[in-house]
Enzyme design. Structure first.
Site: not given
Length: 447
Positions: A108, A247, A249, A251
């Site tokens: 992430s 960000d 990833d 999400d």
């Protein structure tokens, strides 16, 4: 239930080359997960169970992808390799392709030295605790291999990004477009580096993209949702109407208006909820312990239910499901709209905010209207290991006094850091000076 050693609130995560994020562990994890999935889903329709693996742009993703693929294949699971796609894209593909699970290789918002592995269920939601516990238990079984005739096969998907782009666009109303809107999109050199600019361009926006040159090492480095100041500069320099920061990833979402003002998850969630209220009733919204007090007061004023979950999108989702509510999120920018997707999605959340602005034909600041974010003061106090701060008489007395002083004009939150030996003392109040003085009183009680 077996106690979980490896799975945290968001799968398995750590430093590459450490105890769990290495090729050997990924191989074992793939085999263990494959064994569990084969037991649950094997023999349906005479075909092998299938999973999809997606990843972000970290250099270590290739190593972990290959190891997971080998372990899953050895357990008799077919593998679809989606390549670099956002975490919510894996959730979508799992559900749309009727697969038994989805696997994401990402850490992430962490730097490139870290990575992680997390799972989605066949429904495109975080894997239930009991299934994670089964996988943990299977990790203790010897590594094996099914017979040659039952081995899984792997193939690369050619259209994973295109499928997801179309899905994202489907959450934006057909009677609206983004023609004439200048947007700067910051993909954090992460998983959305290709798909995010395409989504907004294909809806008509004039897009300038930054953070779209991943090299395996620069993910989240000075760009993206953790560094929205970079986006704010680009928006002002380009004379854009809006900026969208994701960000690593994709999400998590932060946005910037044409003046360079940064909007966090609380403000963006409010924008979405207000748009939904213009079309019908919103039963309730789930925030977290960190959600701004001003958001809570505004929900009360609007007659919308509000509950706080523990910090973490997993806990937000649990509260939403328990209450049957459709909207929730975190100040950090994890925003969940269950009328659009089964998980938090930065691109889709941005599209819902844009829906509000296009319907209202107003800038973001005007759409937020009566929402007043309360000033916050945070003081971190060193905490010796093993200290029982909850039983500290001085702190308890100071907390009561401060809460009486605030009396509906703010709130107090005290919690131990999950990563450092510190106690976090946070006060939100109508005025910055009041928040600061109350926080200092709490800190003084521990001196």
């Amino acid at each position: 239930m077996t106690q979980r050693k490896y799975f945290g609130t968001d799968g398995v995560r750590g430093e590459v080359g450490g105890e769990v994020i290495n090729a050997a562990f990924a191989l074992r994890l793939g085999y263990a997960a494959g064994r569990v999935l084969a037991r649950q889903h094997g023999g349906r329709g005479g075909s092998r169970p299938q999973v999809v693996i997606g990843k972000d742009t970290r250099i270590s993703g290739y190593m972990l992808e290959s190891a997971l693929e080998a372990g899953l294949s050895a357990a008799g699971i077919d593998v679809l390799l989606a390549g670099p796609v956002p975490t919510p894209a894996v959730a979508y593909l799992t559900r749309a392709l009727r697969l038994v699970a989805g696997i994401v290789i990402s850490a992430s918002h962490n730097p490139y030295q870290d990575n992680g592995i997390k799972f989605f269920s066949a429904q495109g939601m975080k894997l239930p605790d009991e299934v994670e516990a089964e996988i943990e238990a299977a990790l203790h079984e010897p590594l094996g291999c099914v017979g040659s005739e039952a081995l899984g096969r792997a193939r690369r998907m050619q259209d994973s990004q295109g499928r997801y782009i179309e899905f994202c666009k489907s959450t934006f109303p057909n009677d609206l477009d983004l023609n004439g809107v200048k947007i700067v999109v910051d993909a954090a050199h992460g998983a959305a580096y290709n798909v995010a600019p395409h989504v907004f361009r294909e809806l008509g926006a004039d897009v300038h993209a930054i953070g779209v040159s991943p090299d395996g090492f620069n993910i989240n480095e000075g760009v993206g949702a953790l560094h929205p100041e970079s986006l704010a500069r680009a928006v002002r320099e380009r004379g854009a109407h809006l900026g969208i920061a994701l960000d690593g990833d994709a999400d998590r979402l932060q946005m910037v208006d044409g003046d360079g003002r940064i909007y966090n998850g609380d403000e963006l969630l409010y924008a979405i909820v207000r748009e939904r209220m213009s079309r019908g009733t919103v039963a309730g919204v789930v925030g977290t312990l960190m959600t701004n007090y001003g958001f809570e007061l505004e929900m009360q004023r609007l007659g919308v239910g509000f509950e706080r979950a523990k910090v973490g999108d997993r806990y937000v989702m649990e509260q939403m499901q328990a209450r049957g509510w459709l909207y929730g999120g975190e100040s950090s920018g994890h925003l969940i709209c269950l009328d659009c997707h089964t998980t938090g999605d930065g691109i889709i959340a941005a599209l819902q905010v844009l829906t509000a602005l296009r319907r209202g034909n107003v800038p973001l600041a005007d759409w937020l209207g009566d929402l007043r974010m309360y000033p916050q003061k945070m003081i971190n106090v060193p905490l010796a290991p093993g200290t029982d701060w909850k039983s500290h008489a001085g702190l308890a007395a100071a907390t009561r006094a401060v809460e009486a002083e605030l009396a509906g004009r703010g709130r107090v939150l005290i919690r131990a850091s999950g990563t450092e030996p510190k106690l976090r003392l946070m006060v939100e109040a109508e005025e910055p000076a009041l928040a600061a003085s109350c926080a200092e009183k709490l800190a003084a009680s521990l001196a």
